[in-house]
Design a protein around this motif. Sequence first.
Motif, PDB file in Angstrom:
ATOM      1  N   TRP A  89      39.674  58.318   5.332  1.00  0.00           N
ATOM      2  CA  TRP A  89      40.812  59.105   5.788  1.00  0.00           C
ATOM      3  C   TRP A  89      40.383  60.553   5.933  1.00  0.00           C
ATOM      4  CZ3 TRP A  89      45.932  58.675   2.587  1.00  0.00           C
ATOM      5  CH2 TRP A  89      46.909  59.508   3.116  1.00  0.00           C
ATOM      6  N   SER A  90      40.439  61.085   7.143  1.00  0.00           N
ATOM      7  CA  SER A  90      40.101  62.483   7.402  1.00  0.00           C
ATOM      8  C   SER A  90      41.252  63.122   8.176  1.00  0.00           C
ATOM      9  CB  SER A  90      38.800  62.577   8.209  1.00  0.00           C
ATOM     10  OG  SER A  90      39.011  62.221   9.557  1.00  0.00           O
ATOM     11  N   PRO A  91      41.240  64.435   8.376  1.00  0.00           N
ATOM     12  CA  PRO A  91      42.307  65.070   9.148  1.00  0.00           C
ATOM     13  C   PRO A  91      42.412  64.573  10.591  1.00  0.00           C
ATOM     14  CG  PRO A  91      41.119  66.702   7.884  1.00  0.00           C
ATOM     15  CD  PRO A  91      40.341  65.418   7.773  1.00  0.00           C
ATOM     16  N   ASP A  92      41.357  63.962  11.114  1.00  0.00           N
ATOM     17  CA  ASP A  92      41.343  63.551  12.512  1.00  0.00           C
ATOM     18  C   ASP A  92      41.472  62.051  12.748  1.00  0.00           C
ATOM     19  OD1 ASP A  92      41.050  66.161  13.625  1.00  0.00           O
ATOM     20  OD2 ASP A  92      38.961  66.130  12.957  1.00  0.00           O
ATOM     21  N   GLU A  93      41.220  61.233  11.706  1.00  0.00           N
ATOM     22  CA  GLU A  93      41.279  59.781  11.895  1.00  0.00           C
ATOM     23  C   GLU A  93      41.379  59.061  10.566  1.00  0.00           C
ATOM     24  OE1 GLU A  93      37.660  58.646  13.833  1.00  0.00           O
ATOM     25  OE2 GLU A  93      36.448  59.055  12.075  1.00  0.00           O
ATOM     26  N   ILE A  94      41.856  57.830  10.636  1.00  0.00           N
ATOM     27  CA  ILE A  94      41.831  56.911   9.504  1.00  0.00           C
ATOM     28  C   ILE A  94      41.127  55.654   9.994  1.00  0.00           C
ATOM     29  CG2 ILE A  94      43.181  55.540   7.879  1.00  0.00           C
ATOM     30  CD1 ILE A  94      45.368  57.640   8.086  1.00  0.00           C
ATOM     31  N   VAL A  95      40.076  55.241   9.278  1.00  0.00           N
ATOM     32  CA  VAL A  95      39.282  54.074   9.666  1.00  0.00           C
ATOM     33  C   VAL A  95      39.395  53.038   8.553  1.00  0.00           C
ATOM     34  CG1 VAL A  95      37.012  53.223  10.324  1.00  0.00           C
ATOM     35  CG2 VAL A  95      37.689  55.551  10.946  1.00  0.00           C
TER      36      VAL A  95
ATOM     37  N   VAL B 112      32.255  47.185   7.810  1.00  0.00           N
ATOM     38  CA  VAL B 112      32.459  47.077   9.250  1.00  0.00           C
ATOM     39  C   VAL B 112      33.872  47.557   9.595  1.00  0.00           C
ATOM     40  CG1 VAL B 112      32.525  45.508  11.230  1.00  0.00           C
ATOM     41  CG2 VAL B 112      30.873  45.127   9.394  1.00  0.00           C
ATOM     42  N   ALA B 113      33.968  48.549  10.487  1.00  0.00           N
ATOM     43  CA  ALA B 113      35.272  49.074  10.892  1.00  0.00           C
ATOM     44  C   ALA B 113      35.997  48.026  11.723  1.00  0.00           C
ATOM     45  CB  ALA B 113      35.093  50.358  11.687  1.00  0.00           C
ATOM     46  N   TYR B 114      37.249  47.745  11.359  1.00  0.00           N
ATOM     47  CA  TYR B 114      38.035  46.786  12.135  1.00  0.00           C
ATOM     48  C   TYR B 114      39.281  47.414  12.743  1.00  0.00           C
ATOM     49  CZ  TYR B 114      40.983  46.165   7.987  1.00  0.00           C
ATOM     50  OH  TYR B 114      41.813  46.366   6.916  1.00  0.00           O
ATOM     51  N   HIS B 115      39.632  48.649  12.354  1.00  0.00           N
ATOM     52  CA  HIS B 115      40.759  49.339  12.973  1.00  0.00           C
ATOM     53  C   HIS B 115      40.591  50.837  12.762  1.00  0.00           C
ATOM     54  CE1 HIS B 115      44.730  49.810  14.689  1.00  0.00           C
ATOM     55  NE2 HIS B 115      45.047  50.611  13.699  1.00  0.00           N
ATOM     56  N   GLN B 116      41.013  51.601  13.746  1.00  0.00           N
ATOM     57  CA  GLN B 116      40.936  53.058  13.666  1.00  0.00           C
ATOM     58  C   GLN B 116      42.214  53.655  14.221  1.00  0.00           C
ATOM     59  OE1 GLN B 116      37.287  54.724  15.109  1.00  0.00           O
ATOM     60  NE2 GLN B 116      38.222  56.694  15.551  1.00  0.00           N
ATOM     61  N   PHE B 117      42.749  54.623  13.499  1.00  0.00           N
ATOM     62  CA  PHE B 117      43.967  55.310  13.906  1.00  0.00           C
ATOM     63  C   PHE B 117      43.619  56.778  14.068  1.00  0.00           C
ATOM     64  CE2 PHE B 117      48.237  57.125  12.849  1.00  0.00           C
ATOM     65  CZ  PHE B 117      48.926  56.568  13.918  1.00  0.00           C
ATOM     66  N   ASN B 118      43.738  57.299  15.292  1.00  0.00           N
ATOM     67  CA  ASN B 118      43.322  58.666  15.591  1.00  0.00           C
ATOM     68  C   ASN B 118      44.501  59.629  15.569  1.00  0.00           C
ATOM     69  OD1 ASN B 118      40.533  58.096  16.132  1.00  0.00           O
ATOM     70  ND2 ASN B 118      41.225  57.107  17.994  1.00  0.00           N
ATOM     71  N   ASN B 119      44.245  60.832  15.056  1.00  0.00           N
ATOM     72  CA  ASN B 119      45.234  61.898  15.059  1.00  0.00           C
ATOM     73  C   ASN B 119      45.177  62.585  16.419  1.00  0.00           C
ATOM     74  OD1 ASN B 119      46.888  64.079  14.644  1.00  0.00           O
ATOM     75  ND2 ASN B 119      45.789  64.858  12.861  1.00  0.00           N
ATOM     76  N   GLU B 120      46.253  62.516  17.165  1.00  0.00           N
ATOM     77  CA  GLU B 120      46.307  63.155  18.478  1.00  0.00           C
ATOM     78  C   GLU B 120      46.887  64.569  18.382  1.00  0.00           C
ATOM     79  OE1 GLU B 120      48.170  60.542  21.271  1.00  0.00           O
ATOM     80  OE2 GLU B 120      46.821  58.891  20.779  1.00  0.00           O
TER      81      GLU B 120
ATOM     82  N   LYS C 173      49.834  65.799  17.656  1.00  0.00           N
ATOM     83  CA  LYS C 173      51.095  66.024  18.371  1.00  0.00           C
ATOM     84  C   LYS C 173      52.211  66.361  17.381  1.00  0.00           C
ATOM     85  CE  LYS C 173      49.950  63.192  22.364  1.00  0.00           C
ATOM     86  NZ  LYS C 173      50.299  62.004  23.142  1.00  0.00           N
ATOM     87  N   THR C 174      52.785  65.348  16.724  1.00  0.00           N
ATOM     88  CA  THR C 174      53.903  65.585  15.806  1.00  0.00           C
ATOM     89  C   THR C 174      53.654  64.870  14.481  1.00  0.00           C
ATOM     90  OG1 THR C 174      55.167  63.619  16.439  1.00  0.00           O
ATOM     91  CG2 THR C 174      55.482  65.604  17.789  1.00  0.00           C
ATOM     92  N   THR C 175      54.455  65.216  13.469  1.00  0.00           N
ATOM     93  CA  THR C 175      54.347  64.535  12.176  1.00  0.00           C
ATOM     94  C   THR C 175      54.892  63.103  12.254  1.00  0.00           C
ATOM     95  OG1 THR C 175      56.456  65.480  11.482  1.00  0.00           O
ATOM     96  CG2 THR C 175      54.463  66.647  10.816  1.00  0.00           C
ATOM     97  N   ASP C 176      55.676  62.782  13.272  1.00  0.00           N
ATOM     98  CA  ASP C 176      56.113  61.395  13.469  1.00  0.00           C
ATOM     99  C   ASP C 176      54.935  60.508  13.840  1.00  0.00           C
ATOM    100  OD1 ASP C 176      58.760  61.959  12.893  1.00  0.00           O
ATOM    101  OD2 ASP C 176      59.298  62.264  15.000  1.00  0.00           O
ATOM    102  N   GLU C 177      53.990  61.039  14.571  1.00  0.00           N
ATOM    103  CA  GLU C 177      52.816  60.273  14.989  1.00  0.00           C
ATOM    104  C   GLU C 177      51.671  60.365  13.979  1.00  0.00           C
ATOM    105  OE1 GLU C 177      53.465  60.767  19.767  1.00  0.00           O
ATOM    106  OE2 GLU C 177      52.383  62.307  18.689  1.00  0.00           O
ATOM    107  N   TRP C 178      51.654  61.418  13.157  1.00  0.00           N
ATOM    108  CA  TRP C 178      50.600  61.596  12.149  1.00  0.00           C
ATOM    109  C   TRP C 178      51.236  62.163  10.881  1.00  0.00           C
ATOM    110  CZ3 TRP C 178      45.737  59.895  11.937  1.00  0.00           C
ATOM    111  CH2 TRP C 178      44.908  60.392  10.944  1.00  0.00           C
ATOM    112  N   PRO C 179      51.880  61.307  10.069  1.00  0.00           N
ATOM    113  CA  PRO C 179      52.545  61.788   8.851  1.00  0.00           C
ATOM    114  C   PRO C 179      51.605  61.873   7.648  1.00  0.00           C
ATOM    115  CG  PRO C 179      53.004  59.482   9.145  1.00  0.00           C
ATOM    116  CD  PRO C 179      52.167  59.915  10.334  1.00  0.00           C
TER     117      PRO C 179
END
Length: 77
Positions: free
Chosen positions: A6-12, A18-26, A28-34
């Motif tokens: 978990w970093s300020p820019d992504e969660i892997v 082996v990475a199986y999913h990645q969620f990137n911080n775009e 934008k808003t706290t609704d998309e990156w809480p």
Amino acid sequence: MFAIEWSPDEIVFLADGVAYHQFNNEHKTTDEWPFDQPFHLKLNVAVGGTWGEIHGVNDKVFPRKMIVDYVRVYQAR
């Protein structure tokens, strides 16, 4: 072994390294990156939902247990 990086820019999400999913911080808003606030670690045995069998949960598999050997939390410097 399961891990979350978990970093300020992504969660892997990883399984056995082996990475199986990645969620990137775009950024934008706290609704998309809480994730810029304190969180608690919760371990859960979820049953049902879309991860159950096509015709629902198979009751024949119960009772079940989740056995956790250990949990480690690290903070990058």
